[in-house]
Design a protein around this motif. Sequence first.
Motif, PDB file in Angstrom:
ATOM      1  N   ALA A 153       0.833  -1.204   0.000  1.00 52.43           N
ATOM      2  CA  ALA A 153       0.000   0.000   0.000  1.00 52.43           C
ATOM      3  C   ALA A 153       0.865   1.249   0.000  1.00 52.43           C
ATOM      4  O   ALA A 153       1.991   1.249   0.503  1.00 52.43           O
ATOM      5  N   SER A 154       0.314   2.315  -0.581  1.00 56.49           N
ATOM      6  CA  SER A 154       1.020   3.593  -0.579  1.00 56.49           C
ATOM      7  C   SER A 154       0.002   4.720  -0.516  1.00 56.49           C
ATOM      8  O   SER A 154      -1.128   4.596  -1.003  1.00 56.49           O
ATOM      9  N   SER A 155       0.404   5.833   0.118  1.00 54.58           N
ATOM     10  CA  SER A 155      -0.483   6.992   0.233  1.00 54.58           C
ATOM     11  C   SER A 155       0.321   8.268   0.097  1.00 54.58           C
ATOM     12  O   SER A 155       1.440   8.374   0.613  1.00 54.58           O
ATOM     13  N   ASN A 156      -0.281   9.234  -0.612  1.00 53.87           N
ATOM     14  CA  ASN A 156       0.320  10.568  -0.730  1.00 53.87           C
ATOM     15  C   ASN A 156      -0.357  11.568   0.197  1.00 53.87           C
ATOM     16  O   ASN A 156      -0.123  12.768   0.106  1.00 53.87           O
ATOM     17  N   GLY A 163      -1.957  -2.415  -3.727  1.00 55.45           N
ATOM     18  CA  GLY A 163      -1.533  -3.127  -4.919  1.00 55.45           C
ATOM     19  C   GLY A 163      -2.233  -4.467  -5.056  1.00 55.45           C
ATOM     20  O   GLY A 163      -2.625  -5.094  -4.068  1.00 55.45           O
ATOM     21  N   ALA A 164      -2.406  -4.895  -6.302  1.00 54.87           N
ATOM     22  CA  ALA A 164      -3.056  -6.183  -6.571  1.00 54.87           C
ATOM     23  C   ALA A 164      -2.139  -7.314  -6.156  1.00 54.87           C
ATOM     24  O   ALA A 164      -0.937  -7.288  -6.376  1.00 54.87           O
ATOM     25  N   GLN A 184     -12.170  13.880   4.739  1.00 54.73           N
ATOM     26  CA  GLN A 184     -12.639  13.005   3.666  1.00 54.73           C
ATOM     27  C   GLN A 184     -11.417  12.247   3.170  1.00 54.73           C
ATOM     28  O   GLN A 184     -10.285  12.671   3.385  1.00 54.73           O
ATOM     29  N   PHE A 185     -11.632  11.113   2.481  1.00 53.41           N
ATOM     30  CA  PHE A 185     -10.470  10.382   1.976  1.00 53.41           C
ATOM     31  C   PHE A 185     -10.886   9.451   0.845  1.00 53.41           C
ATOM     32  O   PHE A 185     -12.028   9.022   0.757  1.00 53.41           O
ATOM     33  N   HIS A 186      -9.911   9.184  -0.014  1.00 52.92           N
ATOM     34  CA  HIS A 186     -10.105   8.365  -1.204  1.00 52.92           C
ATOM     35  C   HIS A 186      -9.272   7.089  -1.043  1.00 52.92           C
ATOM     36  O   HIS A 186      -8.103   7.148  -0.652  1.00 52.92           O
ATOM     37  N   LEU A 187      -9.881   5.959  -1.361  1.00 59.76           N
ATOM     38  CA  LEU A 187      -9.244   4.656  -1.184  1.00 59.76           C
ATOM     39  C   LEU A 187      -9.391   3.844  -2.463  1.00 59.76           C
ATOM     40  O   LEU A 187     -10.460   3.816  -3.074  1.00 59.76           O
ATOM     41  N   VAL A 188      -8.302   3.178  -2.872  1.00 52.94           N
ATOM     42  CA  VAL A 188      -8.354   2.245  -4.000  1.00 52.94           C
ATOM     43  C   VAL A 188      -8.005   0.871  -3.468  1.00 52.94           C
ATOM     44  O   VAL A 188      -6.878   0.634  -2.987  1.00 52.94           O
ATOM     45  N   LEU A 189      -8.956  -0.055  -3.521  1.00 55.76           N
ATOM     46  CA  LEU A 189      -8.750  -1.404  -3.014  1.00 55.76           C
ATOM     47  C   LEU A 189      -7.887  -2.223  -3.974  1.00 55.76           C
ATOM     48  O   LEU A 189      -7.662  -1.818  -5.117  1.00 55.76           O
ATOM     49  N   SER A 190      -7.447  -3.370  -3.516  1.00 55.47           N
ATOM     50  CA  SER A 190      -6.508  -4.177  -4.305  1.00 55.47           C
ATOM     51  C   SER A 190      -7.103  -4.695  -5.609  1.00 55.47           C
ATOM     52  O   SER A 190      -6.369  -5.047  -6.532  1.00 55.47           O
ATOM     53  N   GLU A 194     -12.797   1.675  -6.287  1.00 59.00           N
ATOM     54  CA  GLU A 194     -12.516   2.959  -5.641  1.00 59.00           C
ATOM     55  C   GLU A 194     -13.622   3.301  -4.645  1.00 59.00           C
ATOM     56  O   GLU A 194     -14.796   3.077  -4.912  1.00 59.00           O
ATOM     57  N   VAL A 195     -13.188   3.829  -3.511  1.00 58.79           N
ATOM     58  CA  VAL A 195     -14.129   4.233  -2.470  1.00 58.79           C
ATOM     59  C   VAL A 195     -13.767   5.643  -2.004  1.00 58.79           C
ATOM     60  O   VAL A 195     -12.607   5.921  -1.719  1.00 58.79           O
ATOM     61  N   TRP A 196     -14.773   6.515  -1.963  1.00 58.88           N
ATOM     62  CA  TRP A 196     -14.603   7.855  -1.389  1.00 58.88           C
ATOM     63  C   TRP A 196     -15.357   7.870  -0.068  1.00 58.88           C
ATOM     64  O   TRP A 196     -16.561   7.610  -0.033  1.00 58.88           O
ATOM     65  N   LEU A 197     -14.671   8.151   1.021  1.00 57.84           N
ATOM     66  CA  LEU A 197     -15.303   8.196   2.333  1.00 57.84           C
ATOM     67  C   LEU A 197     -15.526   9.640   2.755  1.00 57.84           C
ATOM     68  O   LEU A 197     -14.613  10.466   2.688  1.00 57.84           O
ATOM     69  N   ASN A 198     -16.731   9.923   3.211  1.00 56.22           N
ATOM     70  CA  ASN A 198     -17.092  11.255   3.672  1.00 56.22           C
ATOM     71  C   ASN A 198     -16.691  11.429   5.134  1.00 56.22           C
ATOM     72  O   ASN A 198     -16.216  10.489   5.782  1.00 56.22           O
ATOM     73  N   SER A 199     -16.910  12.623   5.663  1.00 49.71           N
ATOM     74  CA  SER A 199     -16.584  12.913   7.063  1.00 49.71           C
ATOM     75  C   SER A 199     -17.284  11.936   8.003  1.00 49.71           C
ATOM     76  O   SER A 199     -18.399  11.490   7.749  1.00 49.71           O
ATOM     77  N   GLU A 200     -16.617  11.613   9.110  1.00 46.76           N
ATOM     78  CA  GLU A 200     -17.168  10.773  10.166  1.00 46.76           C
ATOM     79  C   GLU A 200     -17.614   9.409   9.635  1.00 46.76           C
ATOM     80  O   GLU A 200     -18.757   8.999   9.808  1.00 46.76           O
ATOM     81  N   SER A 201     -16.696   8.726   8.965  1.00 45.50           N
ATOM     82  CA  SER A 201     -17.002   7.432   8.354  1.00 45.50           C
ATOM     83  C   SER A 201     -15.887   6.431   8.642  1.00 45.50           C
ATOM     84  O   SER A 201     -14.738   6.814   8.877  1.00 45.50           O
ATOM     85  N   GLN A 202     -16.237   5.146   8.583  1.00 46.55           N
ATOM     86  CA  GLN A 202     -15.232   4.097   8.775  1.00 46.55           C
ATOM     87  C   GLN A 202     -15.532   2.912   7.859  1.00 46.55           C
ATOM     88  O   GLN A 202     -16.676   2.474   7.736  1.00 46.55           O
ATOM     89  N   LEU A 203     -14.477   2.408   7.217  1.00 46.29           N
ATOM     90  CA  LEU A 203     -14.591   1.253   6.321  1.00 46.29           C
ATOM     91  C   LEU A 203     -13.623   0.171   6.772  1.00 46.29           C
ATOM     92  O   LEU A 203     -12.454   0.439   7.059  1.00 46.29           O
ATOM     93  N   LYS A 204     -14.116  -1.066   6.839  1.00 49.26           N
ATOM     94  CA  LYS A 204     -13.283  -2.243   7.094  1.00 49.26           C
ATOM     95  C   LYS A 204     -13.144  -3.007   5.794  1.00 49.26           C
ATOM     96  O   LYS A 204     -14.137  -3.264   5.105  1.00 49.26           O
ATOM     97  N   TYR A 205     -11.913  -3.397   5.429  1.00 53.05           N
ATOM     98  CA  TYR A 205     -11.690  -4.032   4.129  1.00 53.05           C
ATOM     99  C   TYR A 205     -10.436  -4.904   4.183  1.00 53.05           C
ATOM    100  O   TYR A 205      -9.536  -4.693   5.008  1.00 53.05           O
ATOM    101  N   PRO A 206     -10.355  -5.912   3.302  1.00 57.42           N
ATOM    102  CA  PRO A 206      -9.157  -6.758   3.266  1.00 57.42           C
ATOM    103  C   PRO A 206      -8.032  -6.078   2.495  1.00 57.42           C
ATOM    104  O   PRO A 206      -8.274  -5.374   1.517  1.00 57.42           O
ATOM    105  N   VAL A 207      -6.823  -6.293   2.956  1.00 53.26           N
ATOM    106  CA  VAL A 207      -5.655  -5.772   2.240  1.00 53.26           C
ATOM    107  C   VAL A 207      -5.601  -6.381   0.848  1.00 53.26           C
ATOM    108  O   VAL A 207      -5.287  -5.701  -0.137  1.00 53.26           O
TER     109      VAL A 207
END
Length: 389
Positions: A153-156, A163-164, A184-190, A194-207
């Motif tokens: 994983a990498s983040s700017n 990564g796949a 807010q934050f943007h996430l790209v899963l393996s 793509e997932v965009w999370l709004n304020s006050e949110s939480q996502l659980k996901y597999p690496v």
Amino acid sequence: MNDKQAKELIAKFLIQQASAAELDALMLWLQDAKNEQLFSSYVQTNYAIEHQMRQFDPNRLKTKLQLLMDEDIKAVKRKKIRKIISYSAAAVVTVLLATGYFLQNNSFNKPIETTPRIISNNINIGSNKATLTLEDGSQVALEKGNTYQTPNASSNGEVIVYGADKSDGARAVFNYLTVPRGGQFHLVLSDGTEVWLNSESQLKYPVNFINGQTRKVDLVYGEGYFAVSPSTEHEGAKFVVSNQSQEIEVLGTEFNIKAYKDEANIYTTLVEGKVVLNTETAKRVLQPSQQLNLNLYDNSMEVATVNVYNEISWKDGVFSFRRKPLVEIMKVLSRWYDMDVIFEDPELEKAGFNGVLDKDQKIEDILNTIKNFKVIEDYEIVNKTILLK
């Protein structure tokens, strides 16, 4: 394109009458940095309103405006419109808000002369930030200016990308991404989803997703926009989003889920594709532009056709409010600006407001806009609390 042509095109864009070809021309024009500034200037001076006032009589305009407000943005134009807004989100109040107010009051009233009382203002504009929780419980702060790098994983500081990994392992490793108030934050899963999370949110996901198994994530709470990588690219593996009392099964589509902890309803809005919603007692299939409202108190479901862009504009940098009571608007703003709001008069909570507001504005600018349209008479700011009067 000369200035006069640009003005006409901007006006057509603001009143949602631009064709696909005209949207292409506008996007090309906006690629020049100096034109972005010009675009913002024309919007802020309400050129489109003046343009419409000169060309239509009031009755015809009122009818046309109502049709525009009732009609969803066509799918063929939606992505182009989002991209244009991303170039310059300075549309502080759209032509729909201002023209609607004009028609209702027969004139543009001057701003209210009273001066808001700002004792101290510690309210900041929201930004890209989140906390990444790893499987071992350790946490990493993700925010603009900070980078994060691991083998998978990498983040700017604005997006985190996984990564796949064509893993055949028997056990998935999970991470949590938690976005606080004011973030807010943007996430790209393996798998490329793509997932965009709004304020006050939480996502659980597999690496990494395990080959041959359903791709599953859990929106623990909050709001997320999902652009799912198609099952055809993953050996037919389904994608499922679990959330409180429902599961959403998709094959490859775009949709929004709003499920905040302090709200008794979960709203699922389908942008394109098809989703199947399952609860303990029912199963529903949604079509594009449909929204399912799940009432958590009695587990009842209601499906309605909505203006999709009003529901998902938050991820494109704007707030789009249509016939929303002030209490709901302030709840949205409270999350983004991480502030508290008090209504001096409970009746004020029911006051309605229509408009599109830039998320990068200071809170005073937004409050002044609402005030100038006489939705509120005045306001007061003390630290991180706003009193509406």
